[in-house]
Design an enzyme around this catalytic site. Sequence first.
Site, PDB file in Angstrom:
ATOM      1  CD  GLU A  80      -2.923  -1.154   0.150  1.00 27.84           C
ATOM      2  OE1 GLU A  80      -3.050  -0.121  -0.544  1.00 27.84           O
ATOM      3  OE2 GLU A  80      -3.559  -2.204  -0.060  1.00 27.84           O
ATOM      4  NE  ARG A  90     -15.922  -4.333   2.027  1.00 24.15           N
ATOM      5  CZ  ARG A  90     -15.960  -5.615   2.387  1.00 24.15           C
ATOM      6  NH1 ARG A  90     -17.053  -6.325   2.267  1.00 24.15           N
ATOM      7  NH2 ARG A  90     -14.882  -6.203   2.852  1.00 24.15           N
ATOM      8  CB  CYS A 143      -6.693  -2.817   6.199  1.00 26.14           C
ATOM      9  SG  CYS A 143      -6.762  -4.570   6.590  1.00 26.14           S
ATOM     10  CG  HIS A 172      -4.587  -5.140   1.849  1.00 27.20           C
ATOM     11  ND1 HIS A 172      -4.832  -3.787   1.717  1.00 27.20           N
ATOM     12  CD2 HIS A 172      -5.437  -5.579   2.826  1.00 27.20           C
ATOM     13  CE1 HIS A 172      -5.787  -3.438   2.578  1.00 27.20           C
ATOM     14  NE2 HIS A 172      -6.168  -4.491   3.257  1.00 27.20           N
TER      15      HIS A 172
HETATM   16  N1  PCA Z   1      -8.656  -6.881   6.204  1.00 30.89           N
HETATM   17  C1  PCA Z   1      -9.605  -5.801   6.425  1.00 30.89           C
HETATM   18  C2  PCA Z   1      -9.561  -5.541   7.905  1.00 30.89           C
HETATM   19  C3  PCA Z   1      -8.874  -6.710   8.517  1.00 30.89           C
HETATM   20  C4  PCA Z   1      -8.254  -7.433   7.382  1.00 30.89           C
HETATM   21  O1  PCA Z   1      -7.497  -8.394   7.474  1.00 30.89           O
HETATM   22  C5  PCA Z   1      -9.375  -4.579   5.546  1.00 30.89           C
HETATM   23  O2  PCA Z   1      -8.818  -4.715   4.439  1.00 30.89           O
HETATM   24  O3  PCA Z   1      -9.744  -3.481   5.942  1.00 30.89           O
END
Ligand code: PCA
Length: 221
Positions: A80, A90, A143, A172
């Site tokens: 990111e 959401r 996140c 991610h």
């Molecule tokens: N993914 C979510 C929150 C926790 C996770 O592992 C997100 O992308 O916000």
Amino acid sequence: MKTILVTAFEPFGGETINPSWEAVRPLQGGQIAGAKIDVCQLPCVFDASLEHLYTAIERVKPEVVIAVGEAGGRPNISVERIAININDARIPDNVGKQPIDTPVITGGSAAYFSTLPIKAIVNALNAAGIPATVSQTAGTFVCNHVMYGLLHYLHQRNLHQPASVVRGGFIHVPYLPEQAARHSGTTPSMAAEMMTAALKIAIESTCKNEKDITATGGAIS
Ligand code: PCA
């Protein structure tokens, strides 16, 4: 010895497993590029996730913090670039909170850039045969909340202690194969072992590159 804190999340959104935790857990107590790795699981809950994160940072006193989370449906490792000062959920979090259009930090900057060498990490992952890209959005759920809260915290900390800057950012990961198998037939996934290998490479690359190929970092007003 340098210490790196790597965080991941508990399952959320009806899943029974979170790939971020499966990928991060094996790193606990190991050494990568001369750095000691400490891992910590965060709740998938607005605000409480940040309280856990800040407690872990105070305890571990790391030089680098890499937060990891699940992005179900994404095909690869996404490093990111940016966190924004907004919560816009959401779905409800794991205690039923669903903030809509609230700031992560009231009065905080609009956004923060990752201070990890994002391009160097993506290049190193691709060179190792692991699919990865820079991502321009961490979403607006927990996140992004954790990435923003992390970078805000580090920005304040680094202003007061400029001689020992702490860097941080967010990565991610896709679904695990067993999760994708419960979704549609075209849902992408990656094996946990490959994700763990990717995180090791990301850590090595971070230790090797104090600055990114394109230097970003800092607050965006
Ligand atoms: N993914 C979510 C929150 C926790 C996770 O592992 C997100 O992308 O916000």
